[in-house]
Design a protein around this motif. Structure first.
Motif: not given
Length: 321
Positions: A5, A55, A57-61, A123, A130
């Motif tokens: 992420t 949030r 999407s689970g891609c960023f933190d 995503r 990636y």
């Protein structure tokens, strides 16, 4: 998909006056102010919906907001805020300098505050990054669907003709409002100034944008080269930027530019020459991909009403698997 992420900054500035729209948007009503807070979709501030989708999407933190604390803190009390309230370029400067200390990897992500990305589309877009991960920057361009009706109230937005990777014919594209970048690689002062000018002219034709940017930037480029001479370095900044900037404008206006060539020339404009010599294998990437939700930023009252209708039907984003 890679589990990595990225730290992400939402660019939460405001427009003190309504932007000037092109002829294709003459019947639209531009929005001004702090859109991410002032606009409400389903009774909720736009920024709340954007945070929810990012949030999901689970891609960023982590996710942080670069904008005036007095505006965002009451609405997003649990979100870190980089307090800034300048021009677009000044806000980007504050964002980069504010997040650098939090970077665990090379890349930081930036997104505008007036889009509502679909988590699945986000995503799928990141899968392209990636696959080509050793990059200086990644900035997707969004393919305009063949059925123009899907653009809805955003049909007035200026398009760019680009030849996607692996194809021979140019297609219409719209800018995505997301970028991943290695902050160590960029020409910062130039980036901030050019982003200011690009944002101010964002809805104008290519020829107009080229004239405005060239007029304002040339003097600063010459000063940068004089400073290079003072450090006994080759004065290449003006040459790099003018030559490649003009080539980009010509190629986009003619509809002959490939996405690969655009990324190559943008890299020569924004990425420091010393970095390019140190990492000759690295590239920039500006792929033409599907992902319409990232292209439909909310610039007008008509687009805001359309978003209201759309999210009344499907308000809850899908969580990352």
């Amino acid at each position: 998909m890679s589990p990595a992420t990225f730290p992400l900054v939402i660019l939460g500035g405001g427009d003190s006056r309504a932007s000037q729209l092109p002829e294709s948007g003459r019947d639209k009503h531009p929005i001004q102010g702090y859109k991410a807070v002032d606009l409400r979709i389903g009774g909720r501030p736009l920024i709340s919906l954007l945070l929810e989708r990012l949030r999901a999407s689970g891609c960023f933190d982590p996710i942080v907001i670069a904008g005036p604390e007095r505006i965002y803190a009451p609405v997003c009390p649990k979100v870190p805020i980089l307090d800034t309230d300048g021009s677009f370029g000044q806000n980007i400067r504050a964002a980069i300098e504010g997040i650098e200390t939090q970077l665990e990897g090379r890349y930081a992500a930036f997104i505008s505050c007036d889009v509502l990305p679909d988590p699945d589309e986000m995503r799928h877009l990141l899968e392209d990054f990636y696959r080509h991960e050793d990059l200086d920057f990644w900035m997707p361009q969004i393919r305009v669907p063949e059925t123009e009706e899907s653009l809805g109230e955003s049909g007035w937005k200026p398009r760019y003709r680009l030849v996607p990777d692996g194809e021979t014919e140019a297609v219409d594209s719209l800018p995505g409002h997301l970028i991943l970048v290695d902050p160590r690689a960029i020409r910062r002062d130039l980036l901030f100034r050019l982003f200011d000018l690009s944002y101010q002219t964002r809805n104008r034709p290519v020829a107009y944008r080229r004239a405005v940017i060239a007029r304002h930037v040339l003097f600063n480029l010459l000063l940068a080269d004089l400073r290079s001479l003072g450090r006994f370095e080759l004065p290449t900044t003006t040459w790099d930027i003018v030559r490649n900037g003009l080539a980009i404008a010509r190629g986009l206006r003619a509809g002959t530019m490939t996405a690969q060539d655009l990324a190559r020339r943008v890299r020569k404009v924004y990425i420091r020459r010393r970095h390019r010599k140190q990492f000759p294998h690295r590239r920039g990437r500006m792929p033409v991909l599907p992902g319409l939700s990232l292209a439909k930023d909310i610039d007008t009252q008509e687009e805001a009403r359309e978003a209201e209708r759309r999210f009344a039907q499907d308000p809850v984003p899908k969580e990352a698997p």
